[in-house]
Each structure stands twice: as C-alpha cells, then as structure tokens.
Design a protein around this motif. Structure first.
Motif, PDB file in Angstrom:
ATOM      1  N   THR A   1       0.843  -1.197   0.000  1.00  0.00           N
ATOM      2  CA  THR A   1       0.000   0.000   0.000  1.00  0.00           C
ATOM      3  C   THR A   1       0.877   1.245   0.000  1.00  0.00           C
ATOM      4  O   THR A   1       0.643   2.189  -0.760  1.00  0.00           O
ATOM      5  N   GLY A   2       1.920   1.238   0.866  1.00  0.00           N
ATOM      6  CA  GLY A   2       2.835   2.373   0.916  1.00  0.00           C
ATOM      7  C   GLY A   2       3.564   2.577  -0.395  1.00  0.00           C
ATOM      8  O   GLY A   2       3.747   3.724  -0.845  1.00  0.00           O
ATOM      9  N   LYS A   3       3.977   1.491  -1.027  1.00  0.00           N
ATOM     10  CA  LYS A   3       4.666   1.588  -2.312  1.00  0.00           C
ATOM     11  C   LYS A   3       3.737   2.179  -3.371  1.00  0.00           C
ATOM     12  O   LYS A   3       4.156   2.989  -4.196  1.00  0.00           O
ATOM     13  N   GLY A   4       2.472   1.760  -3.328  1.00  0.00           N
ATOM     14  CA  GLY A   4       1.501   2.299  -4.278  1.00  0.00           C
ATOM     15  C   GLY A   4       1.329   3.804  -4.114  1.00  0.00           C
ATOM     16  O   GLY A   4       1.297   4.548  -5.093  1.00  0.00           O
ATOM     17  N   ILE A   5       1.211   4.261  -2.857  1.00  0.00           N
ATOM     18  CA  ILE A   5       1.072   5.694  -2.591  1.00  0.00           C
ATOM     19  C   ILE A   5       2.293   6.451  -3.100  1.00  0.00           C
ATOM     20  O   ILE A   5       2.167   7.506  -3.736  1.00  0.00           O
ATOM     21  N   THR A   6       3.473   5.920  -2.825  1.00  0.00           N
ATOM     22  CA  THR A   6       4.708   6.552  -3.303  1.00  0.00           C
ATOM     23  C   THR A   6       4.679   6.725  -4.812  1.00  0.00           C
ATOM     24  O   THR A   6       5.009   7.800  -5.334  1.00  0.00           O
ATOM     25  N   ASN A   7       4.264   5.682  -5.522  1.00  0.00           N
ATOM     26  CA  ASN A   7       4.275   5.714  -6.985  1.00  0.00           C
ATOM     27  C   ASN A   7       3.244   6.674  -7.558  1.00  0.00           C
ATOM     28  O   ASN A   7       3.566   7.500  -8.426  1.00  0.00           O
ATOM     29  N   PHE A   8       1.999   6.580  -7.081  1.00  0.00           N
ATOM     30  CA  PHE A   8       0.991   7.431  -7.716  1.00  0.00           C
ATOM     31  C   PHE A   8       1.074   8.875  -7.256  1.00  0.00           C
ATOM     32  O   PHE A   8       0.651   9.783  -7.982  1.00  0.00           O
ATOM     33  N   LEU A   9       1.638   9.119  -6.081  1.00  0.00           N
ATOM     34  CA  LEU A   9       1.808  10.499  -5.641  1.00  0.00           C
ATOM     35  C   LEU A   9       2.794  11.222  -6.556  1.00  0.00           C
ATOM     36  O   LEU A   9       2.534  12.348  -7.004  1.00  0.00           O
ATOM     37  N   LEU A  10       3.904  10.590  -6.867  1.00  0.00           N
ATOM     38  CA  LEU A  10       4.878  11.193  -7.780  1.00  0.00           C
ATOM     39  C   LEU A  10       4.290  11.346  -9.171  1.00  0.00           C
ATOM     40  O   LEU A  10       4.458  12.389  -9.820  1.00  0.00           O
ATOM     41  N   SER A  11       3.582  10.319  -9.628  1.00  0.00           N
ATOM     42  CA  SER A  11       2.980  10.364 -10.966  1.00  0.00           C
ATOM     43  C   SER A  11       1.984  11.510 -11.091  1.00  0.00           C
ATOM     44  O   SER A  11       1.986  12.258 -12.083  1.00  0.00           O
ATOM     45  N   ASP A  12       1.123  11.681 -10.086  1.00  0.00           N
ATOM     46  CA  ASP A  12       0.130  12.760 -10.126  1.00  0.00           C
ATOM     47  C   ASP A  12       0.780  14.134 -10.008  1.00  0.00           C
ATOM     48  O   ASP A  12       0.360  15.099 -10.652  1.00  0.00           O
ATOM     49  N   LEU A  13       1.823  14.233  -9.179  1.00  0.00           N
ATOM     50  CA  LEU A  13       2.489  15.518  -9.009  1.00  0.00           C
ATOM     51  C   LEU A  13       3.210  15.952 -10.281  1.00  0.00           C
ATOM     52  O   LEU A  13       3.359  17.157 -10.538  1.00  0.00           O
ATOM     53  N   LYS A  14       3.637  14.996 -11.084  1.00  0.00           N
ATOM     54  CA  LYS A  14       4.271  15.354 -12.354  1.00  0.00           C
ATOM     55  C   LYS A  14       3.293  16.099 -13.261  1.00  0.00           C
ATOM     56  O   LYS A  14       3.688  16.982 -14.031  1.00  0.00           O
ATOM     57  N   ILE A  15       2.023  15.742 -13.157  1.00  0.00           N
ATOM     58  CA  ILE A  15       0.992  16.444 -13.930  1.00  0.00           C
ATOM     59  C   ILE A  15       0.913  17.908 -13.496  1.00  0.00           C
ATOM     60  O   ILE A  15       0.741  18.814 -14.312  1.00  0.00           O
ATOM     61  N   TYR A  16       1.050  18.113 -12.178  1.00  0.00           N
ATOM     62  CA  TYR A  16       0.904  19.463 -11.624  1.00  0.00           C
ATOM     63  C   TYR A  16       2.242  20.197 -11.480  1.00  0.00           C
ATOM     64  O   TYR A  16       2.267  21.336 -11.009  1.00  0.00           O
ATOM     65  N   GLU A  17       3.336  19.572 -11.894  1.00  0.00           N
ATOM     66  CA  GLU A  17       4.651  20.197 -11.739  1.00  0.00           C
ATOM     67  C   GLU A  17       4.744  21.580 -12.394  1.00  0.00           C
ATOM     68  O   GLU A  17       5.242  22.531 -11.752  1.00  0.00           O
ATOM     69  N   PRO A  18       4.286  21.756 -13.646  1.00  0.00           N
ATOM     70  CA  PRO A  18       4.357  23.098 -14.240  1.00  0.00           C
ATOM     71  C   PRO A  18       3.587  24.136 -13.425  1.00  0.00           C
ATOM     72  O   PRO A  18       4.035  25.281 -13.281  1.00  0.00           O
ATOM     73  N   PHE A  19       2.441  23.730 -12.886  1.00  0.00           N
ATOM     74  CA  PHE A  19       1.649  24.638 -12.059  1.00  0.00           C
ATOM     75  C   PHE A  19       2.395  24.986 -10.778  1.00  0.00           C
ATOM     76  O   PHE A  19       2.465  26.165 -10.389  1.00  0.00           O
ATOM     77  N   LEU A  20       2.960  23.987 -10.119  1.00  0.00           N
ATOM     78  CA  LEU A  20       3.678  24.228  -8.864  1.00  0.00           C
ATOM     79  C   LEU A  20       4.890  25.128  -9.087  1.00  0.00           C
ATOM     80  O   LEU A  20       5.212  25.964  -8.236  1.00  0.00           O
ATOM     81  N   ARG A  21       5.552  24.975 -10.216  1.00  0.00           N
ATOM     82  CA  ARG A  21       6.701  25.833 -10.513  1.00  0.00           C
ATOM     83  C   ARG A  21       6.253  27.277 -10.747  1.00  0.00           C
ATOM     84  O   ARG A  21       6.942  28.224 -10.355  1.00  0.00           O
ATOM     85  N   ARG A  22       5.107  27.437 -11.382  1.00  0.00           N
ATOM     86  CA  ARG A  22       4.570  28.787 -11.564  1.00  0.00           C
ATOM     87  C   ARG A  22       4.229  29.422 -10.219  1.00  0.00           C
ATOM     88  O   ARG A  22       4.515  30.598  -9.976  1.00  0.00           O
ATOM     89  N   VAL A  23       3.631  28.629  -9.355  1.00  0.00           N
ATOM     90  CA  VAL A  23       3.286  29.113  -8.022  1.00  0.00           C
ATOM     91  C   VAL A  23       4.553  29.519  -7.266  1.00  0.00           C
ATOM     92  O   VAL A  23       4.620  30.580  -6.628  1.00  0.00           O
ATOM     93  N   ALA A  24       5.567  28.653  -7.316  1.00  0.00           N
ATOM     94  CA  ALA A  24       6.821  28.913  -6.610  1.00  0.00           C
ATOM     95  C   ALA A  24       7.504  30.179  -7.105  1.00  0.00           C
ATOM     96  O   ALA A  24       8.199  30.862  -6.336  1.00  0.00           O
ATOM     97  N   SER A  25       7.313  30.475  -8.375  1.00  0.00           N
ATOM     98  CA  SER A  25       7.949  31.679  -8.938  1.00  0.00           C
ATOM     99  C   SER A  25       7.191  32.956  -8.605  1.00  0.00           C
ATOM    100  O   SER A  25       7.632  34.045  -8.948  1.00  0.00           O
TER     101      SER A  25
END
Length: 238
Positions: free
Chosen positions: A210-234
């Motif tokens: 279960t923990g491994k699954g969370i690790t995998n899909f959390l990173l996968s989903d965050l990659k979708i939002y990475e451009p948004f998060l970088r815009r926010v950070a800037s």
C-alpha cells in the motif's frame, strides 16, 4: 385454465409494480449516495487544507457547503500549468480530463493560503482516492487525505488515519536542486539523519505494498501538476 390465467396476470402485475418501486428506490438512493460522495470529497479538501473538525461535533452537510463556498475556489489548469480561463472543476469530463486538471484554492482575507489537488492510484487491493494540499510556496505539503479505498482494515486501511496523514505535513516535494521528488512512504521508520528525510514518511506496519503504491501514484500525479507548482513557486499570480 381461468385460474392459471389469473395467477399469471397477478404475478405479472406484482412483478411490474415491484420493479417500478425498486427502480424508484435505486434512483432515490443514488441521488443521496452522489450527494454524500460530493460532501465527503469536499470534507477531504477542507481537511487537507487544514480546516479543523471537532471530533465531538462533526461537520453537518450545511456547514461543509458553507465553508467550501466561503473559503474554497476551484480553478482548472492546462498542461503547462496556466489557468484555463472560464473553466471550473465541474466542467472537466471524461472526454477532456487529459487536458484539464482541477485545483482547489484556500482563500482567506483575499490571500491564497494553500492549494489542493486530487491524487489517486493503486494500493494493494484497491484504488485509493484523496487530496494533497500544498502551501503557497508550491513546495511544502500542507496536508493529505484519503476519502475512498478498499485496503485491509488495520493494515493498509490505516492510510486515512490522522496519525499517518499528519506525517506528510511539512515535507518537501522538490529537492534543494529543484527536482520534483515527491514524498515516499518508507518500509519502516524514516532515518531522520538521512539527507532525504524531508521527502519521506514512516510506513505502515504490514502494509508495504500500500505504501509503495502511494509513493508511486503520488509522484505520478504531481508530475501532472509540476508546471503549475513551478509557476506558483515563482510567484506567478493566478
């Protein structure tokens, strides 16, 4: 013969009436189930964004609706992280969900105090659904919740317990050199002396998959939002 005809006629009428009543009940229950699911999702967005619920006095449906309306603003972003003008999360459908992504903003006194994004993926036995909230810096975890899963009670089912989700608070999504690394659920306890400790949380005993699954899909989903998060950070204004 007449008796048989009467029996068949009576059986047919009863079947039709019962079928109608069952259909009516199913429709009514579905509407209530859909409402309960919407409220549960809103509760989890609020909890992820650090709205505190008194365990002795759980939020009512009206309280959830009022808090959500007054403090949460839903927007839609494009794959490049820019805002999709004129769109709202409810406008996302199965046909366009690969091009548009929902974000929920916590607003207080006209300022943004956090962002919540949906997360989901396979655990051991089921697909887990939840929300990850990030501070306005676009990097620090504000909270995480899971509102739907079918993991084993007492093992993987602990993912929705406060003792587990609180471990994510304050963790960083990006490494010091700016790489998106997300947060990993460890097998066992985090080594606090490790340079990666700020990107790791303690695992759940007996729930490694279960923990491994969370690790995998959390990173996968965050990659979708990475451009948004970088815009926010800037410091880009939405």
């Amino acid at each position: 013969m007449q008796s048989n005809s009467y029996t068949l006629f009576f059986t047919a009428i009863v079947t039709i009436v019962l079928g109608f009543l069952l259909s009516l009940a199913a429709t009514s229950l579905k509407e209530r189930q859909d409402l309960n699911e919407r409220i549960d999702i809103r509760k989890n967005i609020l909890r992820a964004l650090e709205f505190e619920e008194d365990p002795e006095q759980p939020w009512s449906v009206n309280e959830v609706q009022e808090m959500f309306t007054n403090s949460i603003r839903g927007i839609v972003i494009n794959p490049d992280g820019s805002s999709a003008d004129g769109m709202y999360p409810e406008d996302i459908t199965d046909k366009n969900k690969d091009r548009y992504f929902p974000v929920f903003l916590k607003i207080a006194d006209g300022s943004i105090e956090g962002y919540a994004v949906p997360i989901s993926g396979k655990g051991l036995w089921s697909t887990l659904f939840g929300y990850l909230a990030i501070h306005p810096d676009g990097n620090t975890v504000k909270g995480i919740t899971f509102y739907k899963h079918g993991e084993t009670p007492g093992l993987g089912g602990e993912v929705d317990k406060k003792w587990f989700t609180d471990n994510f608070k304050g963790k960083s999504l990006f490494s010091p050199d700016g790489k998106l690394v997300s947060v990993a659920v460890m097998r066992g306890l985090v080594d606090e002396t490790s340079e990666n400790a700020n990107h790791q949380v303690d695992g759940i005993s007996g729930a490694t998959m279960t923990g491994k699954g969370i690790t995998n899909f959390l990173l996968s989903d965050l990659k979708i939002y990475e451009p948004f998060l970088r815009r926010v950070a800037s410091g880009e204004t939405l």
